[in-house]
Design an enzyme around this catalytic site. Structure first.
Site, PDB file in Angstrom:
ATOM      1  N   SER A 124       0.832  -1.201   0.000  1.00 24.62           N
ATOM      2  CA  SER A 124       0.000   0.000   0.000  1.00 24.62           C
ATOM      3  C   SER A 124       0.864   1.248   0.000  1.00 24.62           C
ATOM      4  O   SER A 124       1.983   1.248   0.539  1.00 24.62           O
ATOM      5  CB  SER A 124      -0.861  -0.009   1.265  1.00 24.62           C
ATOM      6  OG  SER A 124      -1.437   1.253   1.479  1.00 24.62           O
ATOM      7  N   TYR A 148      -1.554  -0.875  10.883  1.00 21.15           N
ATOM      8  CA  TYR A 148      -1.848  -1.426   9.553  1.00 21.15           C
ATOM      9  C   TYR A 148      -0.676  -1.155   8.608  1.00 21.15           C
ATOM     10  O   TYR A 148      -0.151  -2.069   7.952  1.00 21.15           O
ATOM     11  CB  TYR A 148      -3.148  -0.815   8.995  1.00 21.15           C
ATOM     12  CG  TYR A 148      -3.333  -1.091   7.512  1.00 21.15           C
ATOM     13  CD1 TYR A 148      -3.625  -2.374   7.063  1.00 21.15           C
ATOM     14  CD2 TYR A 148      -3.184  -0.078   6.560  1.00 21.15           C
ATOM     15  CE1 TYR A 148      -3.764  -2.642   5.698  1.00 21.15           C
ATOM     16  CE2 TYR A 148      -3.325  -0.328   5.209  1.00 21.15           C
ATOM     17  CZ  TYR A 148      -3.616  -1.607   4.779  1.00 21.15           C
ATOM     18  OH  TYR A 148      -3.742  -1.868   3.435  1.00 21.15           O
ATOM     19  N   LYS A 152       2.236  -3.756   6.725  1.00 26.31           N
ATOM     20  CA  LYS A 152       2.623  -3.829   5.308  1.00 26.31           C
ATOM     21  C   LYS A 152       4.135  -3.654   5.158  1.00 26.31           C
ATOM     22  O   LYS A 152       4.790  -4.364   4.402  1.00 26.31           O
ATOM     23  CB  LYS A 152       1.893  -2.742   4.500  1.00 26.31           C
ATOM     24  CG  LYS A 152       0.385  -2.965   4.391  1.00 26.31           C
ATOM     25  CD  LYS A 152       0.069  -4.161   3.520  1.00 26.31           C
ATOM     26  CE  LYS A 152      -1.405  -4.488   3.509  1.00 26.31           C
ATOM     27  NZ  LYS A 152      -1.730  -5.776   2.903  1.00 26.31           N
TER      28      LYS A 152
HETATM   29  P1  NAD Z   1     -11.034  -6.925   1.324  1.00 28.79           P
HETATM   30  O1  NAD Z   1     -11.228  -6.904   2.802  1.00 28.79           O
HETATM   31  O2  NAD Z   1     -12.200  -6.664   0.449  1.00 28.79           O
HETATM   32  O3  NAD Z   1     -10.368  -8.310   0.877  1.00 28.79           O
HETATM   33  C1  NAD Z   1      -9.495  -9.033   1.719  1.00 28.79           C
HETATM   34  C2  NAD Z   1      -9.993 -10.464   1.770  1.00 28.79           C
HETATM   35  O4  NAD Z   1      -9.116 -11.220   2.603  1.00 28.79           O
HETATM   36  C3  NAD Z   1     -11.394 -10.597   2.366  1.00 28.79           C
HETATM   37  O5  NAD Z   1     -12.190 -11.375   1.496  1.00 28.79           O
HETATM   38  C4  NAD Z   1     -11.167 -11.308   3.706  1.00 28.79           C
HETATM   39  O6  NAD Z   1     -12.257 -12.163   4.021  1.00 28.79           O
HETATM   40  C5  NAD Z   1      -9.883 -12.071   3.438  1.00 28.79           C
HETATM   41  N1  NAD Z   1      -9.048 -12.359   4.602  1.00 28.79           N
HETATM   42  C6  NAD Z   1      -8.617 -11.489   5.543  1.00 28.79           C
HETATM   43  N2  NAD Z   1      -7.822 -12.132   6.416  1.00 28.79           N
HETATM   44  C7  NAD Z   1      -7.738 -13.420   6.009  1.00 28.79           C
HETATM   45  C8  NAD Z   1      -7.045 -14.560   6.476  1.00 28.79           C
HETATM   46  N3  NAD Z   1      -6.270 -14.522   7.574  1.00 28.79           N
HETATM   47  N4  NAD Z   1      -7.174 -15.721   5.802  1.00 28.79           N
HETATM   48  C9  NAD Z   1      -7.952 -15.793   4.694  1.00 28.79           C
HETATM   49  N5  NAD Z   1      -8.636 -14.760   4.220  1.00 28.79           N
HETATM   50  C10 NAD Z   1      -8.522 -13.577   4.863  1.00 28.79           C
HETATM   51  O7  NAD Z   1      -9.852  -5.886   1.004  1.00 28.79           O
HETATM   52  P2  NAD Z   1      -9.319  -5.344  -0.392  1.00 28.79           P
HETATM   53  O8  NAD Z   1      -9.660  -3.905  -0.471  1.00 28.79           O
HETATM   54  O9  NAD Z   1      -9.693  -6.261  -1.480  1.00 28.79           O
HETATM   55  O10 NAD Z   1      -7.759  -5.419  -0.109  1.00 28.79           O
HETATM   56  C11 NAD Z   1      -6.956  -6.525  -0.518  1.00 28.79           C
HETATM   57  C12 NAD Z   1      -5.538  -6.291  -0.051  1.00 28.79           C
HETATM   58  O11 NAD Z   1      -5.063  -5.057  -0.591  1.00 28.79           O
HETATM   59  C13 NAD Z   1      -5.383  -6.182   1.463  1.00 28.79           C
HETATM   60  O12 NAD Z   1      -4.194  -6.840   1.844  1.00 28.79           O
HETATM   61  C14 NAD Z   1      -5.267  -4.692   1.697  1.00 28.79           C
HETATM   62  O13 NAD Z   1      -4.523  -4.385   2.844  1.00 28.79           O
HETATM   63  C15 NAD Z   1      -4.542  -4.244   0.437  1.00 28.79           C
HETATM   64  N6  NAD Z   1      -4.796  -2.825   0.110  1.00 28.79           N
HETATM   65  C16 NAD Z   1      -6.073  -2.394  -0.028  1.00 28.79           C
HETATM   66  C17 NAD Z   1      -6.313  -1.043  -0.305  1.00 28.79           C
HETATM   67  C18 NAD Z   1      -7.720  -0.512  -0.416  1.00 28.79           C
HETATM   68  O14 NAD Z   1      -7.914   0.697  -0.278  1.00 28.79           O
HETATM   69  N7  NAD Z   1      -8.727  -1.329  -0.702  1.00 28.79           N
HETATM   70  C19 NAD Z   1      -5.238  -0.159  -0.455  1.00 28.79           C
HETATM   71  C20 NAD Z   1      -3.930  -0.649  -0.331  1.00 28.79           C
HETATM   72  C21 NAD Z   1      -3.726  -2.001  -0.042  1.00 28.79           C
END
Ligand code: NAD
Ligand code: UDP
Length: 336
Positions: A124, A148, A152
């Site tokens: 991120s 958080y 990362k």
């Molecule tokens: P999201 O919460 O929609 O998707 C994450 C998925 O991971 C969910 O379906 C959740 O059920 C699953 N999950 C969480 N912990 C788990 C575990 N221990 N075992 C199995 N499944 C697990 O989030 P997203 O927006 O799709 O983000 C995906 C990734 O991208 C994350 O790592 C997040 O930190 C990173 N990210 C997201 C953003 C954003 O703004 N959306 C920005 C930068 C980075």
């Protein structure tokens, strides 16, 4: 190519699975459903005609991971699974370090045991901390302002050490800026549980009548209109970035870091107006105080991804707003 997609029923994971299938690659999803719904699978099938293989489970379950990696003859992994609520990470740091850091270590150990050495990791732009020099390049100093972001950064560091220890690994960390938008079908999109933390889903819920008004967190920043500036990127462009990263990394060893952003910043008020135009409504808002920990502005220099991965964000702000509105208006309460 068979790809294990951790967190594949989540927001970014589901859009990436659609593109993997469309490219003829086979995603195998593992997700604990802690922040997503099983009905996402039907939606992916509706769009692509293929229901991806799905395993309900946690990435901290080492035995399960090894079983899935072996049984499906996985060649590469995209690791989305993680928790992402900044505020919650401050009140529950252990939960975040356990899920995001420990979960990643367990995953990489299982990959090592099964001789799967290609990984794309969801990082991120938060790893740039409170940097003030824009645009952000990959070699800018990193820091974290909350658990958080720290989780990362820690995973990035672990990945770098792993790649140093054994040069046969090929690991790519993708630093996402602000993912927004939805698939143009309106069948999949972002479905936050509870009150949305992020701007775009909050705006979408105001537009659909689930929330009264947007609170604009501060209008006294050193930005053109005083409100926070971010680099919003369409989730379809972001998903495409993962395919480019995989194509680049597969068989090419080393540790690679790329920004995925558009290179342009937009303010909160610009987003409010753009979204109002897309949904044809005047959206109510009020100016509130700054949100603790927020930076004034953050946008990417996406040049490295363009030259090395041959990837570039294509979609416009209008696309981002229209597609978000299409998804939200067709699914006012999110997934069933
Ligand atoms: P999201 O919460 O929609 O998707 C994450 C998925 O991971 C969910 O379906 C959740 O059920 C699953 N999950 C969480 N912990 C788990 C575990 N221990 N075992 C199995 N499944 C697990 O989030 P997203 O927006 O799709 O983000 C995906 C990734 O991208 C994350 O790592 C997040 O930190 C990173 N990210 C997201 C953003 C954003 O703004 N959306 C920005 C930068 C980075
Ligand atoms: N923001 C806002 N009201 C909200 C949510 C966000 O004014 O309800 C602002 C926030 O202060 C920031 C921008 O919108 O300037 C993007 O916030 P978001 O949480 O989506 O992304 P991040 O701050 O994590 O980059």
């Amino acid at each position: 190519m068979k790809i294990l997609v951790t967190g594949g029923t989540g927001y970014i994971g589901s859009h990436t699975c659609v593109q993997l299938i469309e490219k003829g690659w086979q995603p195998v999803i593992i997700d604990s459903l802690v922040n997503s719904k099983i009905s996402v699978l039907e939606r992916i099938e509706k769009i692509t005609g293929t229901r991806p293989a799905f395993v309900e489970g946690d990435v901290r379950d080492a035995d399960l991971l090894q079983k899935v990696l072996r049984e499906h003859a996985i060649e590469a992994v995209i690791h989305f699974a993680g928790l992402k609520a900044v505020g919650e990470s401050i009140s529950m740091p252990l939960k975040y370090y356990d899920n995001n850091v420990h979960g990643s270590v367990v995953l990489m150990e299982a990959m090592k045991q099964c001789n799967v050495k290609t990984l794309v990791f969801s990082s991120s732009a938060t790893v740039y901390g409170d940097a003030t020099k824009m645009p952000l390049k990959e070699d800018a100093p990193t820091s974290a302002t909350n658990p958080y972001g720290q989780s990362k950064l820690m995973v990035e560091k672990i990945i770098a050490d792993l790649c140093t220890s054994n040069p046969s690994w090929s690991i790519t960390a993708l630093r996402y800026f602000n993912p927004v938008g939805a698939h143009e079908s309106g069948l999949i999109g972002e479905d936050p549980q509870g009150i949305p933390n992020n701007l775009m889903p909050f705006l979408a819920q105001v537009a659909v009548g689930r929330r009264e008004e947007l609170q604009v967190f501060g209008n006294d920043y050193q930005t053109p209109d005083g409100t926070g500036v971010r680099d919003y990127i369409h989730v379809i462009d972001l998903a495409q970035g993962h395919l480019c990263a995989l194509a680049h990394a597969h068989g090419k060893a080393g540790y690679h870091v790329f920004n995925l952003g558009t290179g342009k910043g937009n303010s909160v008020l610009e987003m409010l107006n753009a979204f109002g135009k897309a949904c044809g409504k005047k959206l109510k808002y009020k100016i509130a105080s700054r949100r603790p920990g927020d930076v004034a502005a953050s946008w990417a220099d996406p040049q490295k991804a363009q030259s090395v991965l041959n990837w570039k964000a294509e979609k416009s702000m209008d696309d981002m707003c229209q597609d978000t509105w299409h998804w939200q208006s067709q699914n006012p309460n999110g997934y069933p």
